[in-house]
Structures are given as C-alpha cells and as structure tokens.
Design an enzyme around this catalytic site. Structure first.
Site, short mmCIF file in Angstrom:
data_model
loop_
_atom_site.label_atom_id
_atom_site.label_comp_id
_atom_site.label_asym_id
_atom_site.label_seq_id
_atom_site.Cartn_x
_atom_site.Cartn_y
_atom_site.Cartn_z
N GLY A 235 -11.37 1.52 -1.67
CA GLY A 235 -10.71 2.04 -0.48
C GLY A 235 -11.31 1.44 0.78
N ASP A 236 -11.66 2.29 1.73
CA ASP A 236 -12.26 1.82 2.98
C ASP A 236 -13.75 2.08 3.01
OD1 ASP A 236 -11.92 4.54 3.01
OD2 ASP A 236 -11.55 4.63 5.17
#
Length: 320
Positions: A235-236
């Site tokens: 993800g981030d």
C-alpha cells in the site's frame, strides 16, 4: 604363413597398405577395398598417387619419403588432416575423418612404407555432437541462472517500485542489528505512511495512485544515505533502516524526509499534495529484537496519525 598374414590383414578394422620406394602399392587390405570400392587386384602394382590422389600433396609425399629413405615414422591426426583415403564415388569425402600412421618396413634389403588408416568419422561425429550438447547445456544453465536471479529478485522486491519488500527488509534489519551489536553502533527504524493516500486512489484512480507511489519511493530513496535501506511494505507504507552515528541523526533524517514531501506531486496533469507520518524506534535504545523495534516504530507512527498526522515521532516507552 603368408596366407595367415593375408587373413590377418584382411580382418583388420583399419586400412593397411604397403608401398615400395617407387610408391607402388604392394599390399592393399580388405578394409581399403570396402572403403574405396577398389579391390587389391586392380590396385596392386599401381602408383599410390594414382590410387589415392591426396598423397600428391608435398606434405604427404615428404612423409612417405622420410619413411622410405630415412626410416622415420609419422602420425597424422584426423583433427588436422581430415581424410587421406577417399571413399567410393558418390560419397562426400569431406564427411570422413581418418588418422594415419606411416611406419618404415624392411625386407631383403628393400625398404617399404606401411600406411595404416584408422576411420575416426564416428568418433569425431560423437565428439562434435558432445561439444554441441555441452554448448546447449551451457546455454540452458545460463538461462536457468538468469531465471533464478530474476526469481530471487522478484521474491525480495516490490514489483511496483522495485524497492526491497518486507522479507528483504527483515533480513537486512536482522543483519544490521547483529552487526551493530558487534560494533556497538546505532540504528533507526522508521515507519513511513502517506496521509490521505486512499483519497488519491478514490479521486484519480489506481493508475495515478501507482504513479504517486513510484514518486514517493523515489523521494524517500533520494532522502536517505546510500548505505541505508528503504523498503515498501505494501500500500502506502514504507519503512527505512538507517545507520546512525548518534540517536539525534534520526531526527535529521526525518526532517529531510518531511522536506522531500513538502512539494506537490505532478501526476498526469494533476497536482497532488501528500504529507507523511513517520514513526521512529532506535537500536539499541528501544529494543534488541527486530520485531520489537518494528512494533515500536509502528506504534510511534500511529501516534502521529492519531495526533493530526504530518510529522514524525520517536517511540516513547511510556506511550507503548
């Protein structure tokens, strides 16, 4: 006895001929008959150069002369000379390989040259095929090594950013801790999470989101010393392993990371602003084990998130 010798000559699995000082053929065995299609009756008494044109070469004439007049023996390999006796008409002589031994013989004050021809065609063919097989195996081995290298790289790196993944990061962290324990050095583990990244995906789509992640990876990598490691967990979420001279160096790096994200991202004509929440734990101050240090860095990051995002924080034991 002559009949016995004649039988032996004709049973030999090689070409055997004897020539006199005038190069006249005096012995021509059955192997030569089968190979050339010329029987002994029509060959014996003829000059060798008429029967076997390759002996017209000065090199082979010298070999015969040296045997006949100087008693010298000579071996000629098929690897260099290919064939000495040509096969039946219609067959490609270039396909044959023969070894040749030339030996002097003496009988009743006369000298002769014994020429022995060994067919090496099948042996050379097998060697040629074996060499080709070895080349093919070497090529396959090289392909396998490349495939293994690619597979290993894929197993240890994030496919989008090319950064080390969680597995690779954990290995590097374990090694770094072991090394730091031996050298009494310090480390910082930094959890980095983009604030509001989900909104980027929701607003611009995942294609733009992926481009943002690539730019994040680039800015993070450019903001840390070359000896340090930045990895993408998914993800981030990114994580950094930094080697410190002093614990305060962690804050210097964190501020550098904040500065790297102070300017907007320009992706596909869109101007996107993102801030970072960074949680930091320190080795050996906050733990000795990788899992412990990762947990503390993660906790420090979530504390920043909870308190308004966009900043960094160092783990504080009382808040664990």
């Amino acid at each position: 006895m002559d009949n016995l010798i004649s039988q032996a000559l004709n049973k030999a699995h090689m070409g055997i001929m004897i020539v006199d000082r005038h190069l006249k053929v005096v012995v021509w065995n059955a192997w030569l008959e089968r190979f050339t299609g010329k029987n002994a009756e029509e060959v014996i008494g003829l000059n060798l150069l008429e029967v076997c044109p390759r002996f017209k070469s000065n090199m082979y004439l010298n070999i015969l002369q040296n045997a006949l007049y100087h008693g010298q023996s000579r071996f000629c390999s098929s690897a260099l000379h290919k064939a000495f006796i040509l096969p039946n008409d219609g067959e490609d002589g270039q396909l044959f390989r023969q070894n040749m031994h030339v030996e002097p013989l003496y009988h009743e004050d006369r000298s002769y040259a014994l020429i022995q021809i060994t067919d090496m065609t099948n042996t050379n063919t097998r060697v040629y095929k074996l060499k080709n097989l070895i080349k093919e195996l070497e090529t396959e081995y090289a392909k396998i090594k490349i495939s293994e290298k690619i597979s290993k790289h894929l197993s240890l790196h994030d496919p989008l950013t090319g950064l080390p993944n969680r597995l690779a990061y954990n290995d590097r962290l374990a090694w770094a801790i072991s090394n730091a324990q031996r050298n009494n050095s310090k480390l910082a583990i930094m959890f980095v999470d983009a604030d509001g990244f989900k909104q980027v995906n929701d607003t611009y789509g995942h294609h733009v989101g992926d481009q943002v992640l690539l730019e994040m990876a680039k800015r993070l990598s450019e903001s840390i010393p070359s000896a340090d490691t930045v990895a993408r967990l998914g993800g981030d979420e990114f994580i950094i392993l930094s080697h410190l001279k002093d614990d305060h160096d962690a804050e210097i790096i964190a501020k550098r990371l904040e500065a790297a994200f102070s300017t907007h991202f320009k992706i596909a004509g869109n101007y996107i602003n993102l801030s970072m929440s960074i949680g930091i734990s320190l080795f050996p101050k906050h733990g000795q084990e990788p899992s412990e240090l990762l947990r503390h860095a993660d906790g420090a990051m979530y504390k920043i998130k909870k308190n308004g995002k966009n900043g960094y924080g160092i783990y504080e034991p009382e808040n664990a």
